[in-house]
Design an enzyme around this catalytic site. Structure first.
Site, PDB file in Angstrom:
ATOM      1  N   GLY A 111       0.789  -1.235   0.000  1.00 45.86           N
ATOM      2  CA  GLY A 111       0.000   0.000   0.000  1.00 45.86           C
ATOM      3  C   GLY A 111       0.817   1.278   0.000  1.00 45.86           C
ATOM      4  N   ASP A 112       2.103   1.183   0.244  1.00 45.47           N
ATOM      5  CA  ASP A 112       2.923   2.403   0.284  1.00 45.47           C
ATOM      6  C   ASP A 112       4.387   2.047   0.025  1.00 45.47           C
ATOM      7  OD1 ASP A 112       3.497   5.082   0.559  1.00 45.47           O
ATOM      8  OD2 ASP A 112       3.445   5.074   2.748  1.00 45.47           O
ATOM      9  N   LEU A 113       4.640   1.356  -1.080  1.00 42.39           N
ATOM     10  CA  LEU A 113       5.990   0.875  -1.394  1.00 42.39           C
ATOM     11  C   LEU A 113       6.871   2.009  -1.897  1.00 42.39           C
ATOM     12  CD1 LEU A 113       5.584  -2.491  -3.336  1.00 42.39           C
ATOM     13  CD2 LEU A 113       6.623  -2.168  -1.090  1.00 42.39           C
ATOM     14  N   ASN A 117      10.269   3.715   3.087  1.00 41.73           N
ATOM     15  CA  ASN A 117       9.725   2.761   4.053  1.00 41.73           C
ATOM     16  C   ASN A 117      10.565   1.497   4.185  1.00 41.73           C
ATOM     17  OD1 ASN A 117       7.546   4.342   4.774  1.00 41.73           O
ATOM     18  ND2 ASN A 117       6.285   3.606   3.081  1.00 41.73           N
TER      19      ASN A 117
END
Lengths: 203, 320
Positions: A111-113, A117
């Site tokens: 969802g937030d690659l 992160n």
């Protein structure tokens, strides 16, 4: 010793992250939401994040180990190392591809690659934020996951094309890689960033 | 310079006249359906019937010789309605021999909001009947960072209102009912990253009505759920883009509870919340006139050949 350690604090869209000798991620109450909605949401999302991190580790993707969960707070191990953003090369991109293949095979969509992160330490790659992750076997969702990653490569690295190829090399160990990567191309072409109207009528 | 703008993408046919510094006049001829929701053909027939009279009325207050350019909403919107507007704009441009400028409707909402609030680079929450989007500038272009995966919030409010026997437009009626809501009834909260969805929320609310729950409680629960979702994605976009200003635009922006939630959200992250006066939130001709004027001053013009309507025109396609 602890007294000298620098405490860092980040306020994200959803949670506050405090980094000291451990990492605390707190989904603070939102005053704009009524408590009936707010409390349930924060608890549900916290539980889901912890569960997905455990799932990820089970399929061989390194994440911080969760030390404790208290309602809306997750306390996890602090991962030392370099932010992937600072050490990105083809080798790292390939490893990211391999890790994402494992996640997708297990039905985990991150969802937030983005390189923000991920942390790299002595050849080991950690995914540190599963705040927007969810479970699905939907090809479109996996496609979007990778599309987001490619966009972040484009935004941050001059040699993004080589990095993209290296990622694909790593990702290709996933049985449905071809299908997902074809969808990524489709998403790029139709791109909400270009013109979705040709593909979706009556919006 | 004086610009005349024609808006008519959906229910409201409106002409606005502006110069660089102020709105000179706005006149509306809204289409109000006798029953049910907006019917595209009926809306366009309404627009066709009243546009001549509306133009005459505007020209009785400001003589046509004073107008320097004519702008029109080229899309997105209902095809039949857009065609009436485009035809009228082309006719005025040819007759008065002044430049024609096609304007993206969403872009116009953003520009008039920025103008009226004096805010330069905000995250924009755009909420109306057909649209619900999180927009911001990145790399010299407006981009959509999040949006509804199915229907717009205004549309969702209308659907629920109609189901409970209330007339169009439903938003203000739901807002009034919600004030007397006491009990929160659980409804699906659907946020995926920066996207969101409302149709499941409508269906679940309709089921509550079938079950005999009070209209007031349903309206209250619906608003609290839907607006929390919008506030959450707005906050996420602000954090992601590292911007401190939030601008609310679009007809649903008139809702006081939505404004209140966004204001609290901004306060808590030490950001600033902006909303233009209510009469410039919904669809209006002034926003088209102002955006057309701005584009013209940058050297833009739309030839008759390029003035075809664009029912699916996205804000990302606009060259700034």
């Amino acid at each position: 010793m602890l007294g000298f350690m620098k405490v860092k604090r980040y306020i994200g869209g959803e949670a506050e992250v405090i980094i000291s000798e451990v990492v605390e991620k707190i989904r603070k109450p939102k005053r704009y939401r009524i408590p009936e909605i707010d409390e349930e949401l924060r608890k549900k999302r916290t539980r889901s994040e912890v569960r997905i991190m455990a799932m990820a580790r089970k399929v061989g993707v390194a994440t911080p180990i969760v030390l404790d969960v208290e309602g809306d707070k997750i306390i996890m191990e602090r991962i030392e190392g370099e932010a992937v953003k600072n050490v990105m090369d083809e080798e790292v991109a390939r490893k990211i591809g391999e890790a994402v293949a494992k996640l997708h095979r297990a039905g985990i969509v991150h969802g937030d690659l983005t390189p923000m992160n991920m942390i790299y330490n002595n050849g080991k790659l950690y995914f540190v934020d599963f705040g927007l992750a969810f479970h699905t076997h939907d090809i479109e969702a996996k496609g979007v996951d990778i599309h987001v990653f490619f966009e972040s490569l484009k935004a941050s690295f001059e040699n993004w094309e080589k990095l993209k190829d290296a990622f694909i090399e790593g990702y290709s160990c996933y049985e449905r890689a071809k299908e997902v990567l074809e969808r990524v191309k489709e998403i790029e072409e139709r791109g909400r960033y270009i013109d979705r109207s040709k593909y979706e009528v009556n919006r | 310079m004086i610009a005349l703008g024609i808006e008519g993408t959906a229910w409201n046919l409106s002409i606005g006249v502006v110069d660089e510094n102020r709105v000179i006049l706005v006149e509306d001829r809204p289409y109000i359906p006798k029953e049910g929701g907006i019917h595209p053909r009926e809306a366009s027939q309404h627009h066709a019937e009243v546009i001549g009279e509306l133009i005459r009325s505007v020209f009785s207050k400001i003589p046509p010789q004073k107008i320097d350019l004519v702008a029109f909403s080229q899309g997105p919107g209902l095809g039949p309605c857009l065609r009436i507007v485009a035809t009228a704009a082309r006719a005025l441009s040819l007759k008065l021999n002044i430049p024609l400028i096609g304007v993206n409707h969403c872009h116009a909402h953003v520009e008039i909001g920025r103008w009226m609030c004096g805010v330069s680079d905000p995250v924009v929450l755009y909420v109306s009947g057909g649209n619900s989007q999180i927009i911001s500038k990145k790399g010299g272009r407006y981009r959509v960072f999040g949006e509804t995966l199915d229907i717009g919030i205004g549309n969702a409010l209308d659907k629920l209102a109609r189901y409970m026997g209330l007339q169009h437009p439903g938003g203000p009626k739901i807002e009034k009912l919600a004030k007397n809501g006491r009990k929160y009834l659980k409804l699906p909260y659907v946020v995926k990253g920066m996207d969101f969805s409302f149709s499941g929320l409508v269906t679940a609310s309709q089921k509550l009505y079938d079950r005999g729950e009070r209209k007031e409680d349903i309206a209250y629960s619906f608003q609290e759920t839907a607006f929390s979702m919008l506030a959450e994605v707005s906050e996420r976009a602000m954090a992601y883009l590292e911007k401190d200003d939030l601008l609310l635009v679009g007809g649903v922006g008139a809702n006081k509870r939505l404004k209140e939630m966004l204001k609290i959200m901004c306060e808590d992250r030490e950001g600033n919340f902006y909303a233009p006066p209510t009469e410039f939130m919904g669809d209006n001709g002034a926003m088209i006139a102002y955006t057309g004027l701005k584009l013209f001053l940058k050297g833009r013009e739309t030839s008759i050949d390029e003035s075809f309507v664009k029912p699916d025109y996205r804000i990302e396609e606009v060259e700034l």
